[in-house]
Design a protein around this motif. Structure first.
Motif, mmCIF file in Angstrom:
data_model
loop_
_atom_site.group_PDB
_atom_site.id
_atom_site.type_symbol
_atom_site.label_atom_id
_atom_site.label_comp_id
_atom_site.label_asym_id
_atom_site.label_seq_id
_atom_site.Cartn_x
_atom_site.Cartn_y
_atom_site.Cartn_z
ATOM 1 N N TYR A 239 0.843 -1.206 0.000
ATOM 2 C CA TYR A 239 0.000 0.000 0.000
ATOM 3 C C TYR A 239 0.877 1.255 0.000
ATOM 4 N N TRP B 230 -0.251 7.330 -3.014
ATOM 5 C CA TRP B 230 -0.776 7.509 -4.367
ATOM 6 C C TRP B 230 0.157 8.381 -5.213
ATOM 7 N N LYS C 40 2.611 4.373 2.515
ATOM 8 C CA LYS C 40 1.642 5.219 3.208
ATOM 9 C C LYS C 40 1.594 4.750 4.661
ATOM 10 N N SER D 255 -1.550 6.479 11.374
ATOM 11 C CA SER D 255 -1.499 6.422 12.845
ATOM 12 C C SER D 255 -2.530 5.435 13.370
ATOM 13 N N THR E 23 -11.415 1.256 12.684
ATOM 14 C CA THR E 23 -12.623 1.512 11.893
ATOM 15 C C THR E 23 -12.283 1.191 10.441
ATOM 16 N N PHE F 70 -6.145 3.581 3.778
ATOM 17 C CA PHE F 70 -5.428 2.480 4.425
ATOM 18 C C PHE F 70 -6.391 1.479 5.079
ATOM 19 N N SER F 71 -7.424 1.988 5.759
ATOM 20 C CA SER F 71 -8.286 1.054 6.495
ATOM 21 C C SER F 71 -9.075 0.160 5.534
HETATM 22 C C1 LIG Z 1 -2.924 9.554 17.030
HETATM 23 C C2 LIG Z 1 -3.951 8.826 16.182
HETATM 24 C C3 LIG Z 1 -4.405 7.583 16.579
HETATM 25 C C4 LIG Z 1 -5.346 6.907 15.797
HETATM 26 N N1 LIG Z 1 -5.813 5.702 16.230
HETATM 27 C C5 LIG Z 1 -6.776 5.073 15.514
HETATM 28 C C6 LIG Z 1 -7.322 3.829 15.969
HETATM 29 O O1 LIG Z 1 -6.942 3.287 17.016
HETATM 30 N N2 LIG Z 1 -8.305 3.255 15.227
HETATM 31 C C7 LIG Z 1 -8.765 3.835 14.061
HETATM 32 O O2 LIG Z 1 -9.666 3.267 13.431
HETATM 33 N N3 LIG Z 1 -8.260 4.991 13.600
HETATM 34 C C8 LIG Z 1 -7.282 5.622 14.305
HETATM 35 N N4 LIG Z 1 -6.778 6.802 13.841
HETATM 36 C C9 LIG Z 1 -7.249 7.312 12.551
HETATM 37 C C10 LIG Z 1 -6.428 6.684 11.394
HETATM 38 O O3 LIG Z 1 -5.098 7.124 11.474
HETATM 39 C C11 LIG Z 1 -6.962 7.092 9.999
HETATM 40 O O4 LIG Z 1 -6.991 8.486 9.917
HETATM 41 C C12 LIG Z 1 -8.313 6.584 9.782
HETATM 42 O O5 LIG Z 1 -8.218 5.166 9.786
HETATM 43 C C13 LIG Z 1 -8.868 7.111 8.443
HETATM 44 O O6 LIG Z 1 -9.129 6.055 7.634
HETATM 45 P P1 LIG Z 1 -8.470 5.920 6.175
HETATM 46 O O7 LIG Z 1 -8.576 4.499 5.795
HETATM 47 O O8 LIG Z 1 -9.097 6.929 5.278
HETATM 48 O O9 LIG Z 1 -7.002 6.319 6.515
HETATM 49 P P2 LIG Z 1 -5.890 6.939 5.654
HETATM 50 O O10 LIG Z 1 -5.544 6.011 4.546
HETATM 51 O O11 LIG Z 1 -4.784 7.325 6.557
HETATM 52 O O12 LIG Z 1 -6.544 8.210 4.989
HETATM 53 C C14 LIG Z 1 -6.373 9.442 5.571
HETATM 54 C C15 LIG Z 1 -6.071 10.406 4.442
HETATM 55 O O13 LIG Z 1 -4.998 9.939 3.623
HETATM 56 C C16 LIG Z 1 -5.402 9.850 2.255
HETATM 57 N N5 LIG Z 1 -4.819 8.614 1.695
HETATM 58 C C17 LIG Z 1 -5.277 7.372 1.875
HETATM 59 N N6 LIG Z 1 -4.534 6.495 1.196
HETATM 60 C C18 LIG Z 1 -3.576 7.217 0.553
HETATM 61 C C19 LIG Z 1 -2.508 6.882 -0.316
HETATM 62 N N7 LIG Z 1 -2.266 5.634 -0.696
HETATM 63 N N8 LIG Z 1 -1.727 7.894 -0.786
HETATM 64 C C20 LIG Z 1 -1.968 9.161 -0.423
HETATM 65 N N9 LIG Z 1 -2.955 9.543 0.380
HETATM 66 C C21 LIG Z 1 -3.762 8.575 0.879
HETATM 67 C C22 LIG Z 1 -6.922 9.773 2.263
HETATM 68 O O14 LIG Z 1 -7.450 10.325 1.100
HETATM 69 C C23 LIG Z 1 -7.270 10.569 3.492
HETATM 70 O O15 LIG Z 1 -7.367 11.926 3.167
HETATM 71 C C24 LIG Z 1 -5.827 7.494 14.611
HETATM 72 C C25 LIG Z 1 -5.365 8.751 14.212
HETATM 73 C C26 LIG Z 1 -4.461 9.421 14.985
HETATM 74 C C27 LIG Z 1 -3.984 10.768 14.543
#
Ligand SMILES: Cc1cc2nc3c(=O)[nH]c(=O)nc-3n(C[C@H](O)[C@H](O)[C@H](O)COP(=O)(O)OP(=O)(O)OC[C@H]3O[C@@H](n4cnc5c(N)ncnc54)[C@H](O)[C@@H]3O)c2cc1C
Length: 247
Positions: A52, A55, A62, A65, A83, A90-91
């Motif tokens: 992963y 992008w 990537k 946290s 979640t 990522f999730s």
């Molecule tokens: C200190 C802290 C602790 C956390 N603990 C938890 C936890 O215990 N459980 C939990 O569920 N969440 C937790 N989170 C939230 C987690 O980090 C993600 O922000 C959350 O899972 C958002 O989901 P996502 O799949 O969109 O994540 P992400 O993939 O991180 O997406 C966040 C942002 O990044 C962008 N992005 C995604 N993939 C890519 C890529 N390949 N290239 C470029 N940009 C990209 C997305 O468009 C989005 O804007 C925590 C956050 C913080 C700051």
């Protein structure tokens, strides 16, 4: 930074929380396999998967946290409570690809949302997967037999999203000084408890000895903001309130 480690760990346990047939949350454990990983209850790590990349720059990973939901007293694995979003990120990638045996990269620990084991009373306030770092703290207090009162105020959408239900109820049974207060925010005819946001649990709460209580809040930013205001209005000082938040 001092004490930061990077490990490549394999997933050895997965638990899904489904709602209306969709996986909303995953509990994952990454096996430490004898490698030490020091952290404090409530801290987070950065997680990445080698398939992963960013992008914008596919040569880079990537990193995301993620709070550690296990206690540092558990030396066999690190646990996460994630979640699983349906939008690309990522999730979703974890939701689509994780299996027992799949490796993840872990970098950390980080963060100042840390349990103060020398505090008096403790009140934890969480919504959804915001329970993750708080679970690490509650598991630690339960394991050390914390003698002061500690309470969890926990809000989630419906009974399918009551994360760690059995474990929390069993800690309540074995630790008379631990209490949980729960509420749901969506319709659920099977739920016999309270309805409303977690704020509705905090508004009427008396918090005996509020000046000796340490508060830990984790969840979405709007909730964290509301609760901070409610606690301030009840007389809690800013230094008594620690927060972590994510959308
Ligand atoms: C200190 C802290 C602790 C956390 N603990 C938890 C936890 O215990 N459980 C939990 O569920 N969440 C937790 N989170 C939230 C987690 O980090 C993600 O922000 C959350 O899972 C958002 O989901 P996502 O799949 O969109 O994540 P992400 O993939 O991180 O997406 C966040 C942002 O990044 C962008 N992005 C995604 N993939 C890519 C890529 N390949 N290239 C470029 N940009 C990209 C997305 O468009 C989005 O804007 C925590 C956050 C913080 C700051």
């Amino acid at each position: 930074m001092d004490g930061i480690r990077e490990l490549n760990l394999k997933c050895n346990y997965i638990e899904d929380y489904l709602d209306l047939g969709k996986v909303e949350f995953k509990i994952l454990r990454l096996e430490l396999n004898g490698q030490p990983f020091d952290f404090q209850p409530g801290q987070f790590v950065m997680l990445a998967m080698e398939d992963y990349p960013l992008w914008q720059d596919k040569a880079k990973l990537k990193w995301t946290s993620m709070s550690i939901a296990s206690t540092p007293l558990e030396k066999e694995y690190l646990e996460f409570c994630m979640t699983i979003k349906s939008t690309p990120g990522f999730s979703k990638h974890v939701g689509d690809t994780i299996n027992v045996g799949v490796p993840m990269l872990v970098k950390g620990p980080y963060g100042r949302f840390i349990l103060d084991q020398g505090a008096g009373r403790i009140a934890f306030i969480a919504t959804g997967s915001g329970i993750a770092p708080i679970m690490g703290m509650i598991r630690t207090l339960a394991a050390i037999g914390y003698e002061k009162p500690f309470d969890l105020y926990y809000g989630f959408r419906n009974s399918n999203q009551f994360l760690y239900r059995e474990e929390l109820l069993s800690i309540v049974k074995s630790h008379p000084n631990f209490k949980i207060h729960t509420t749901i925010s969506r319709d659920d005819p099977s739920w016999k408890g309270r309805h409303g946001y977690v704020q509705t649990l905090i508004e009427p709460a008396g918090f005996d000895g509020i000046n000796e209580t340490q508060f830990y809040i984790c969840g979405n930013p709007a909730m964290v903001d509301d609760i901070k205001k409610l606690l301030a209005a009840k007389g809690a000082k800013p230094e008594q309130v620690r927060t972590e938040q994510w959308a």
